[in-house]
Design an enzyme around this catalytic site. Structure first.
Site, PDB file in Angstrom:
ATOM      1  N   GLY A 148      39.104 104.854 -39.523  1.00 48.93           N
ATOM      2  CA  GLY A 148      39.608 104.414 -38.297  1.00 48.93           C
ATOM      3  C   GLY A 148      39.647 105.638 -37.251  1.00 48.93           C
ATOM      4  N   THR A 225      46.565 113.262 -45.375  1.00 45.73           N
ATOM      5  CA  THR A 225      47.641 113.376 -44.011  1.00 45.73           C
ATOM      6  C   THR A 225      48.145 112.027 -43.668  1.00 45.73           C
ATOM      7  OG1 THR A 225      45.598 113.338 -42.609  1.00 45.73           O
ATOM      8  CG2 THR A 225      46.420 115.390 -43.103  1.00 45.73           C
ATOM      9  N   ARG A 227      50.017 108.705 -45.768  1.00 43.77           N
ATOM     10  CA  ARG A 227      51.079 108.400 -46.369  1.00 43.77           C
ATOM     11  C   ARG A 227      50.868 108.892 -48.029  1.00 43.77           C
ATOM     12  NH1 ARG A 227      52.224 108.477 -41.810  1.00 43.77           N
ATOM     13  NH2 ARG A 227      53.334 106.889 -40.419  1.00 43.77           N
ATOM     14  N   GLU A 256      59.578 110.921 -49.610  1.00 46.59           N
ATOM     15  CA  GLU A 256      59.282 112.047 -48.394  1.00 46.59           C
ATOM     16  C   GLU A 256      60.833 112.385 -48.084  1.00 46.59           C
ATOM     17  OE1 GLU A 256      56.947 111.887 -44.843  1.00 46.59           O
ATOM     18  OE2 GLU A 256      55.507 112.132 -46.592  1.00 46.59           O
ATOM     19  N   HIS A 275      54.782 116.845 -43.659  1.00 48.26           N
ATOM     20  CA  HIS A 275      54.556 115.812 -42.634  1.00 48.26           C
ATOM     21  C   HIS A 275      54.442 116.491 -41.118  1.00 48.26           C
ATOM     22  CE1 HIS A 275      54.752 111.140 -42.367  1.00 48.26           C
ATOM     23  NE2 HIS A 275      53.822 111.852 -41.357  1.00 48.26           N
ATOM     24  N   ILE A 276      53.506 117.224 -40.894  1.00 41.23           N
ATOM     25  CA  ILE A 276      53.475 117.778 -39.502  1.00 41.23           C
ATOM     26  C   ILE A 276      52.250 117.360 -39.013  1.00 41.23           C
ATOM     27  CG2 ILE A 276      54.940 119.683 -40.053  1.00 41.23           C
ATOM     28  CD1 ILE A 276      52.445 121.396 -40.351  1.00 41.23           C
ATOM     29  N   GLY A 277      51.474 116.405 -39.291  1.00 40.88           N
ATOM     30  CA  GLY A 277      50.002 115.900 -38.709  1.00 40.88           C
ATOM     31  C   GLY A 277      50.194 115.793 -37.088  1.00 40.88           C
TER      32      GLY A 277
HETATM   33  C1  GLV Z   1      52.736 109.882 -38.505  1.00 36.37           C
HETATM   34  O1  GLV Z   1      52.772 110.169 -39.543  1.00 36.37           O
HETATM   35  C2  GLV Z   1      52.352 108.981 -37.683  1.00 36.37           C
HETATM   36  O2  GLV Z   1      52.142 107.834 -38.363  1.00 36.37           O
HETATM   37  O3  GLV Z   1      52.211 109.066 -36.682  1.00 36.37           O
END
Ligand code: GLV
Length: 311
Positions: A148, A225, A227, A256, A275-277
């Protein structure tokens, strides 16, 4: 004046947009089960679970505005049944999240965790000709699962920036110039790094399990990165312990945050981030603006900036 609930303040101008709206902004954390009946709109984070039983109490709610692109924390069908709109924040975090996947790839490939941890522990006593050797990225093959927006952005970064051989597996061949579509088994067995970019839903739970880890090269790294629940975490630990692969770079876990003594936290072969993407100033600024606008548009019965429609 309507009531807008947010479990904690976010960063940037979006807050100003909300304050200027004249609506009543209620910051949490509050017990949503007992208070959601008072809210016309809520802004949710990935950590806020919006279930059908919670929505049963939400008699005034018009919109759930998710401050994220992924909406797996929200029961979309239950929202749809009740006429509650759901908004999200795609596009503005694509680069940041792809960049973090790349960061994890580079950190794994260059043994950065081991190196910095030794420096901090005072173990840098002399230069070590055989220390911290990693595969790096040169001449490597990176396999992307789920092509995606974020998968494609990572593919372009790797191919155009590093000249890496990028292969991908997705629901269909997208005929991309910078990456080659392959079957999943080929991707698993030929990639030096595998980066997961699928959406989490009922069909994709525990998609990555021991069977798939076993097909990886024993020198390869697994990057996630997307889920945590896309991965069977116990089987990931098993695969790491058995040496089915070299290591994992993760920004997400299941649950999490992980339980205090979870193996994933201190495993020597895991490079773990909280979880800092999307955590760049620019991405978070724009996410806040969209999340705020999604709320205000819905309260005005206008189309959202980004509405999630596929329930
Ligand atoms: C973060 O994980 C998002 O889905 O924006």
């Amino acid at each position: 004046m309507k009531n807008i609930y947010i479990s904690a303040p976010f960063y940037g101008y979006g807050n100003h947009i909300l304050k200027q709206s004249g609506h009543n902004i209620i910051y949490g954390p509050k017990d949503l089960k007992s208070s959601i009946k008072d809210y016309h709109a809520i802004i949710t984070y990935v950590s806020d679970k919006i279930s059908e039983s919670l929505l049963d109490e939400a008699t005034k709610l018009k919109v759930v505005s998710n401050y994220a692109v992924g909406v797996d924390n929200i029961d979309l069908l239950a929202c749809k049944k009740r006429g509650i709109k759901v908004g999200n924040t795609p596009d503005v975090l694509t680069f940041a999240t792809a960049e973090l996947a790349l960061t994890l790839i580079l950190n794994c490939g260059r043994q950065i965790k081991e190196a910095t941890s030794d420096v901090q522990k005072g173990l840098w006593k002399k230069w070590r000709p055989q220390g911290y050797l990693g595969p790096g990225l040169q001449n490597s093959t990176v396999g992307i699962i789920g092509m995606g927006r974020i998968g494609q952005c990572l593919g372009k970064m790797l191919s155009h920036g590093f000249g890496v051989n990028v292969i991908y597996y997705s629901r269909k061949d997208k005929n991309l110039s910078y990456a080659k579509y392959v079957e999943l088994d080929e991707l698993l067995s030929t990639s030096d790094y595998i980066s997961l970019h699928m959406a989490s839903n009922e069909q994709t739970q525990s998609f990555f399990n021991l069977e798939k880890f076993k097909k990886m090269k024993s020198t390869a790294y697994f990057i996630n990165t997307a889920r945590g629940d896309l991965v069977n975490e116990d089987e990931l630990i098993m695969a790491l312990d058995k040496g089915n692969m070299a290591g994992a770079g993760l920004d997400v876990t299941d649950p999490e945050p992980p339980k205090e003594n979870a193996a994933i936290i201190r495993h020597p072969k895991v490079f773990l981030l909280p979880h800092i993407g999307s955590a760049t100033l620019k991405a978070r600024e724009e996410m806040g603006i969209i999340a705020a606008k999604n709320v205000l548009m819905a309260l005005d019965d206008k189309p959202l900036v980004h509405e999630v429609i596929d329930a």
